[in-house]
Scaffold this active site. Sequence first.
Site, mmCIF file in Angstrom:
data_model
loop_
_atom_site.group_PDB
_atom_site.id
_atom_site.type_symbol
_atom_site.label_atom_id
_atom_site.label_comp_id
_atom_site.label_asym_id
_atom_site.label_seq_id
_atom_site.Cartn_x
_atom_site.Cartn_y
_atom_site.Cartn_z
ATOM 1 N N GLY A 144 1.574 1.314 -3.697
ATOM 2 C CA GLY A 144 2.249 0.655 -4.810
ATOM 3 C C GLY A 144 1.899 -0.820 -4.884
ATOM 4 O O GLY A 144 0.731 -1.206 -4.826
ATOM 5 N N GLY A 173 -4.097 5.732 -9.731
ATOM 6 C CA GLY A 173 -4.888 6.231 -8.611
ATOM 7 C C GLY A 173 -6.282 6.646 -9.046
ATOM 8 O O GLY A 173 -7.276 6.347 -8.372
ATOM 9 N N ASP A 174 -6.380 7.323 -10.189
ATOM 10 C CA ASP A 174 -7.687 7.719 -10.708
ATOM 11 C C ASP A 174 -8.504 6.498 -11.098
ATOM 12 O O ASP A 174 -9.734 6.486 -10.935
ATOM 13 C CB ASP A 174 -7.517 8.645 -11.906
#
Length: 228
Positions: A144, A173-174
Amino acid sequence: SVPTRTAQTLLTDDAPDFTELVEDCEPLVSKNWNRQCRSSDKFSNPWKILLQNFQTLEKSIVILSGTLPAHAPQEIYAELIHAASVPVLLDTSGAPLLAALEARPALVKINASELLLTTKQNTIEEAARELIAQGAGAVGITDGSSPARLFTPEGTHSFSIPDVAVKSTLGCGDAVNAGIAFALQKGSALPEAFIFGLACGAANAQTALPGVIDPEQIATLVPQIKVS
């Protein structure tokens, strides 16, 4: 054939969060992976074709990411990494990750909570070192807004995360994965590529939709990521 599932993501303008409505699909049994499908006038095995295509990849790095379908063979990622003719960035957790380590992925990217759940270790460092001992070339960990960390056989780097106005974390995340792969393909060393990926994730967080990055923001965000 097994019907595909429908997943819906609900976004709101007044909160930096989202709600996902994810349907479960029917389990994919072993015969689904080995079945022969008609292609023109011939029958072929799509899984074997995919493995063959991996053996002829000409890109400099491949990203494999996501949760496997229920009852899917846990060794899928391992088989793909073995078949790949280029380094692989792997972003998954649990049994599929542990099964893939012997295939030696170049980089495992994972968030802190999934890493601890996967390894059953008490600390991030112990968990990351376990993955490296089992075959990972390096382990990149996001947490995070807390500092991200990169573990390699040579040492450890910690990266501060830019303070941005978060609209949604969907797809961050991607975005990190894509940024890392892009920078590596351009010739950056792994720590610098990880910084670029984190900047892509921070840029994505400032948009409501996933996978949307303003390239002009990257040049501003990269210098804000401090390495220790």
